[in-house]
Design a protein around this motif. Structure first.
Motif, PDB file in Angstrom:
ATOM      1  N   TRP A  68     -11.722  -1.849  -2.855  1.00  0.00           N
ATOM      2  CA  TRP A  68     -11.278  -0.807  -1.935  1.00  0.00           C
ATOM      3  C   TRP A  68      -9.905  -1.092  -1.346  1.00  0.00           C
ATOM      4  N   TRP A  69      -9.700  -2.294  -0.801  1.00  0.00           N
ATOM      5  CA  TRP A  69      -8.416  -2.592  -0.157  1.00  0.00           C
ATOM      6  C   TRP A  69      -7.268  -2.491  -1.147  1.00  0.00           C
ATOM      7  N   GLY A  70      -7.431  -3.060  -2.326  1.00  0.00           N
ATOM      8  CA  GLY A  70      -6.368  -3.009  -3.329  1.00  0.00           C
ATOM      9  C   GLY A  70      -6.115  -1.604  -3.836  1.00  0.00           C
ATOM     10  N   TYR A  71      -7.183  -0.852  -4.030  1.00  0.00           N
ATOM     11  CA  TYR A  71      -7.060   0.523  -4.503  1.00  0.00           C
ATOM     12  C   TYR A  71      -6.300   1.373  -3.485  1.00  0.00           C
ATOM     13  N   VAL A  72      -6.732   1.295  -2.228  1.00  0.00           N
ATOM     14  CA  VAL A  72      -6.079   2.069  -1.171  1.00  0.00           C
ATOM     15  C   VAL A  72      -4.615   1.650  -1.027  1.00  0.00           C
ATOM     16  N   LYS A  73      -4.359   0.355  -1.020  1.00  0.00           N
ATOM     17  CA  LYS A  73      -2.993  -0.136  -0.868  1.00  0.00           C
ATOM     18  C   LYS A  73      -2.090   0.367  -1.999  1.00  0.00           C
ATOM     19  N   TYR A  77       1.158   2.759  -0.968  1.00  0.00           N
ATOM     20  CA  TYR A  77       2.521   2.293  -1.184  1.00  0.00           C
ATOM     21  C   TYR A  77       3.158   2.844  -2.462  1.00  0.00           C
ATOM     22  N   ALA A  78       2.465   3.720  -3.177  1.00  0.00           N
ATOM     23  CA  ALA A  78       2.972   4.231  -4.453  1.00  0.00           C
ATOM     24  C   ALA A  78       4.336   4.898  -4.313  1.00  0.00           C
ATOM     25  N   ASP A  79       4.552   5.622  -3.219  1.00  0.00           N
ATOM     26  CA  ASP A  79       5.837   6.312  -3.038  1.00  0.00           C
ATOM     27  C   ASP A  79       6.761   5.583  -2.060  1.00  0.00           C
ATOM     28  N   LYS A  80       6.467   4.311  -1.815  1.00  0.00           N
ATOM     29  CA  LYS A  80       7.310   3.441  -0.990  1.00  0.00           C
ATOM     30  C   LYS A  80       7.688   4.061   0.363  1.00  0.00           C
ATOM     31  N   PRO A  81       6.701   4.233   1.254  1.00  0.00           N
ATOM     32  CA  PRO A  81       6.994   4.831   2.563  1.00  0.00           C
ATOM     33  C   PRO A  81       8.057   4.037   3.315  1.00  0.00           C
ATOM     34  N   GLN A  82       8.994   4.761   3.925  1.00  0.00           N
ATOM     35  CA  GLN A  82      10.130   4.129   4.604  1.00  0.00           C
ATOM     36  C   GLN A  82      10.001   4.119   6.119  1.00  0.00           C
ATOM     37  N   VAL A  94      -4.860   9.096   1.895  1.00  0.00           N
ATOM     38  CA  VAL A  94      -5.602   8.356   0.873  1.00  0.00           C
ATOM     39  C   VAL A  94      -7.061   8.180   1.289  1.00  0.00           C
ATOM     40  N   ILE A  95      -7.297   7.807   2.533  1.00  0.00           N
ATOM     41  CA  ILE A  95      -8.674   7.624   3.014  1.00  0.00           C
ATOM     42  C   ILE A  95      -9.429   8.950   2.957  1.00  0.00           C
ATOM     43  N   ALA A  96      -8.800  10.037   3.377  1.00  0.00           N
ATOM     44  CA  ALA A  96      -9.456  11.347   3.367  1.00  0.00           C
ATOM     45  C   ALA A  96      -9.801  11.800   1.946  1.00  0.00           C
TER      46      ALA A  96
END
Length: 109
Positions: A68-73, A77-82, A94-96
Motif C-alpha cells: 500500500w505505502w509504495g503503491y500510493v507513493k 509522486y508520479a507527476d512530481k508535485p512542486q 490517490v486515497i479516494a
C-alpha cells in the motif's frame, strides 16, 4: 504532524468509535507519542506494547508495509508535485481512488 494536523482534523469527525493502529517502528513508539495517542484514543490504540499489542511484521501489517505505502507513493509522486498543496491534493485523490476490491486482492495474495 499529530498535534498540528491529525488531532485537529479528528476534531471535525466523531471519533468515539475510531481505532488508531500503527506499526512497531521505534520512532512511532516514543513515550511522548504514545501518551498523546492514548489521550486521544484511550484503549482504542493498537501499537507495540500498548493497550492492544500489535507486533512489528504482523501478517496483518504486511499488505500495508509491502504494498500500500509504495503503491500510493508511486502514484502521488508520479507527476512530481512542486508545492505542499499540490502534494496534499495528490494524496487525497490517490486515497479516494483506491477501491476495496484491489485491497482485498492484495490481502488474499
Amino acid at each position: 504532524m499529530i498535534n498540528n494536523f491529525f488531532i485537529p482534523e479528528l476534531n471535525n469527525h466523531d471519533v468515539q468509535e475510531l481505532w488508531f493502529q500503527q506499526d512497531g517502528a521505534t520512532c512511532h513508539t516514543a513515550r511522548a507519542t504514545i501518551d498523546l495517542l492514548k489521550d486521544t484514543f484511550g484503549d482504542r490504540l493498537i501499537s507495540r506494547f500498548e493497550p492492544v499489542n500489535w507486533p512489528p511484521r504482523s501478517c496483518d501489517l504486511i499488505p500495508l508495509d509491502y504494498f500500500w505505502w509504495g503503491y500510493v507513493k508511486s502514484l502521488v509522486y508520479a507527476d512530481k508535485p512542486q508545492t505542499l498543496d499540490y502534494l496534499e491534493d495528490n494524496i487525497r485523490r490517490v486515497i479516494a481512488d483506491l477501491r476495496p476490491q484491489m485491497l482485498e486482492k492484495v490481502i488474499e495474495n
